[in-house]
Motif scaffolding. Structure first.
Motif, PDB file in Angstrom:
ATOM      1  N   UNK A 238       0.834  -1.194   0.000  1.00  0.00           N
ATOM      2  CA  UNK A 238       0.000   0.000   0.000  1.00  0.00           C
ATOM      3  C   UNK A 238       0.877   1.256   0.000  1.00  0.00           C
ATOM      4  N   UNK A 239       0.444   2.275  -0.734  1.00  0.00           N
ATOM      5  CA  UNK A 239       1.114   3.570  -0.759  1.00  0.00           C
ATOM      6  C   UNK A 239       0.253   4.576   0.007  1.00  0.00           C
ATOM      7  N   UNK A 240       0.775   5.041   1.119  1.00  0.00           N
ATOM      8  CA  UNK A 240       0.007   5.962   1.956  1.00  0.00           C
ATOM      9  C   UNK A 240       0.972   6.853   2.734  1.00  0.00           C
ATOM     10  N   UNK A 241       0.536   8.074   3.020  1.00  0.00           N
ATOM     11  CA  UNK A 241       1.336   9.008   3.808  1.00  0.00           C
ATOM     12  C   UNK A 241       0.400   9.904   4.611  1.00  0.00           C
ATOM     13  N   UNK A 242       0.935  10.540   5.637  1.00  0.00           N
ATOM     14  CA  UNK A 242       0.116  11.453   6.429  1.00  0.00           C
ATOM     15  C   UNK A 242       0.954  12.586   6.974  1.00  0.00           C
ATOM     16  N   UNK A 243       0.268  13.641   7.389  1.00  0.00           N
ATOM     17  CA  UNK A 243       0.905  14.772   8.045  1.00  0.00           C
ATOM     18  C   UNK A 243      -0.080  15.356   9.051  1.00  0.00           C
ATOM     19  N   UNK A 244       0.348  15.490  10.301  1.00  0.00           N
ATOM     20  CA  UNK A 244      -0.518  16.028  11.349  1.00  0.00           C
ATOM     21  C   UNK A 244       0.227  17.147  12.075  1.00  0.00           C
ATOM     22  N   UNK A 245      -0.438  18.291  12.220  1.00  0.00           N
ATOM     23  CA  UNK A 245       0.126  19.431  12.945  1.00  0.00           C
ATOM     24  C   UNK A 245      -0.654  19.652  14.242  1.00  0.00           C
ATOM     25  N   UNK A 246       0.081  19.728  15.346  1.00  0.00           N
ATOM     26  CA  UNK A 246      -0.504  20.031  16.656  1.00  0.00           C
ATOM     27  C   UNK A 246      -0.055  21.418  17.090  1.00  0.00           C
ATOM     28  N   UNK A 256      -4.495  23.019  21.621  1.00  0.00           N
ATOM     29  CA  UNK A 256      -5.342  24.076  21.049  1.00  0.00           C
ATOM     30  C   UNK A 256      -5.982  23.579  19.757  1.00  0.00           C
ATOM     31  N   UNK A 257      -5.186  22.945  18.880  1.00  0.00           N
ATOM     32  CA  UNK A 257      -5.740  22.480  17.613  1.00  0.00           C
ATOM     33  C   UNK A 257      -4.961  21.289  17.076  1.00  0.00           C
ATOM     34  N   UNK A 258      -5.638  20.528  16.212  1.00  0.00           N
ATOM     35  CA  UNK A 258      -5.034  19.403  15.493  1.00  0.00           C
ATOM     36  C   UNK A 258      -5.514  19.488  14.048  1.00  0.00           C
ATOM     37  N   UNK A 259      -4.592  19.377  13.106  1.00  0.00           N
ATOM     38  CA  UNK A 259      -4.937  19.352  11.687  1.00  0.00           C
ATOM     39  C   UNK A 259      -4.187  18.203  11.024  1.00  0.00           C
TER      40      UNK A 259
END
Length: 366
Positions: A238-246, A256-259
Motif C-alpha cells: 500500500x502507498x500511503x502518507x500522512x501529516x498532522x500538525x498540533x 489548542x488544535x489538530x490538523x
C-alpha cells in the motif's frame, strides 16, 4: 520567537480542573471530491488527581453531511455512540489513553437505550447491529478498540508528552484507522518546532509514510498479514502518507488544535484522502489558560508559610507576633526540560476567520 530547549528535554501535560469545548470536523475525499463530512462539538473536562490526569468527554449533536442522522442505520449508530458519553478516561504520562474508568456506567446507559431502540426499529438488520453493539459495550478491550477507531480520540490522545532528542524529534510507529476498523502502519517522525507559532503556541509536526507490507486490497479485506509472504507472487504494498500538525498552549501544553491529512493510493486512477480538524472553541480570541508553573510556585510558597504557622503553634516560647523560622520564598530554577515553555502570556490570538465562516456555512440551509 525561538524556544530555548535543553538537549533531551521532556514535554509534559499541565492542564487541570477546567472544561473546554472543541469543534471536530472529518472529511472524506475521493480524487479531491468530497464524499462524506461529519461535524460535532465535544466537551472535554481536565481533572488532576495528584498527577493522575482524568478526562471526562461528552459529545454533542452529530451532523453528517450537514444533516442530523437520517437513515435507520445512522440513527441506531448515533444512539449507540451517544450511550458512550460521557466517558471518563485515565491518561498515561505520554498522553495516550490508559484505561476507561466508567465502563459499567456506559453499559447501563446502553441497556436503557437498547430497549428504546427495539421499540422503534424492527427487523433482522436492527437485531444484527444491536447484537454487535452488545458485544462492544460488555467488553472493555473491544470498547477501547472502538474508541481508538474514532478520529477524535485517535488524534487527540497521541504520545506528545515524551522526551525529545537534541534535534527536537523522535521516531515511532504510528497506526491510523484509514479504512474504518482497518489500520495502516506508518513510520513517523515527530518534531517540535524551534519557534513559537504566530499566535504564541508550541507547534509539533508528525510526518509519516506507510511501512505496511500488505496490499491495499488485503488491508480493506481485513487481513492482518501480507499474503505475498506465503506465495511466489509479488504484489505492491500500500502507498500511503500522512501529516498532522498540533498546536499546544505554551502555559500548560494542552491542545489548542489538530490538523491532519491522510493520503492513500487506491489504484492508478483513484486517491483516497481524509482530513481531520480539531479546534478549541474558546469564548474569546484572547483566551489563554492559566500557567501551571505559576500555580505550582504559589502552592510551594503557601506550603512554606503554612509550615511556619505550624511551627509557631508548637513553639509557645516565642512571642505570638513573631512567626518563627519564616523562610524567604525562593523562586526555583525551572527544570531543563521546561525552559521557556511556561513563560508569560503571548500576544492576542488572531482568529482564523476563514475557518469560522466555513463552519457557520455548514449549518446554513440550502
Amino acid at each position: 520567537m525561538k524556544i530555548k530547549f535543553d538537549s533531551n528535554f521532556t514535554l509534559d501535560f499541565g492542564a487541570a480542573n477546567q472544561t473546554r469545548v472543541y469543534g471536530f470536523l472529518y472529511e472524506n475525499f475521493q480524487n479531491d471530491i468530497l464524499k462524506n463530512q461529519v461535524f460535532y462539538e465535544i466537551e472535554v473536562t481536565f481533572k488532576d488527581f495528584n498527577g493522575n490526569y482524568v478526562f471526562e468527554i461528552n459529545r454533542r449533536e452529530v451532523h453528517i453531511n450537514n444533516k442530523i442522522p437520517a437513515s435507520k442505520i445512522e440513527q441506531i449508530a448515533n444512539v449507540a455512540g451517544q450511550a458512550i458519553f460521557p466517558i471518563r478516561i485515565k491518561l498515561k504520562r505520554d498522553g495516550q489513553i490508559d484505561e476507561i474508568l466508567n465502563q459499567n456506567e456506559i453499559a447501563k446507559r446502553w441497556s436503557i437505550e437498547r430497549k428504546n431502540i427495539f421499540e422503534y426499529y424492527k427487523g433482522s438488520n436492527a437485531e444484527t447491529i444491536i447484537s454487535k453493539i452488545d458485544d462492544l459495550f460488555l467488553d472493555e478491550c473491544r470498547l477501547m478498540q472502538s474508541i481508538n477507531q474514532n478520529w477524535f480520540f485517535h488524534l487527540f490522545f497521541k504520545p506528545l508528552y515524551v522526551s525529545y532528542s537534541e534535534k527536537l524529534r523522535i521516531k515511532h510507529i504510528w497506526k491510523s484507522p484509514v479504512f474504518g476498523n482497518q489500520f495502516i502502519e506508518y513510520g513517523a517522525v515527530q518534531t517540535v518546532q524551534e519557534k513559537y507559532s504566530h499566535d504564541d503556541k508550541i507547534s509539533i509536526n508528525v510526518d509519516g509514510i506507510s511501512i505496511d507490507e500488505r496490499t491495499i486490497d488485503e488491508i480493506r479485506s481485513g487481513y492482518n498479514f501480507s499474503k505475498s509472504k506465503f506465495s511466489e507472487s509479488e504484489a505492491a504494498c500500500v502507498e500511503s502518507k500522512f501529516n498532522v500538525d498540533y498546536k499546544l498552549y505554551t502555559e500548560d501544553r494542552s491542545i489548542f488544535s489538530v490538523n491532519g491529512t491522510f493520503d492513500t493510493k487506491i489504484d492508478e486512477n483513484t486517491n483516497h484522502k481524509i482530513q481531520v480538524e480539531i479546534y478549541h472553541l474558546a469564548e474569546s480570541s484572547s483566551y489563554r489558560p492559566w500557567s501551571d508553573a505559576g500555580m505550582k510556585e504559589n502552592a510551594r510558597i503557601f506550603q512554606a508559610w503554612q509550615e511556619s504557622i505550624d511551627d509557631d503553634i508548637i513553639d509557645f516560647r516565642k512571642p505570638k507576633w513573631q512567626v518563627p523560622n519564616t523562610p524567604k520564598p525562593k523562586i526555583p530554577k525551572p527544570p531543563g526540560e521546561r525552559i521557556e515553555l511556561f513563560v508569560g502570556v503571548g500576544p492576542t490570538v488572531k482568529t482564523d476567520s476563514g475557518f469560522w465562516h466555513w463552519i457557520k456555512s455548514i449549518f446554513k440551509k440550502k
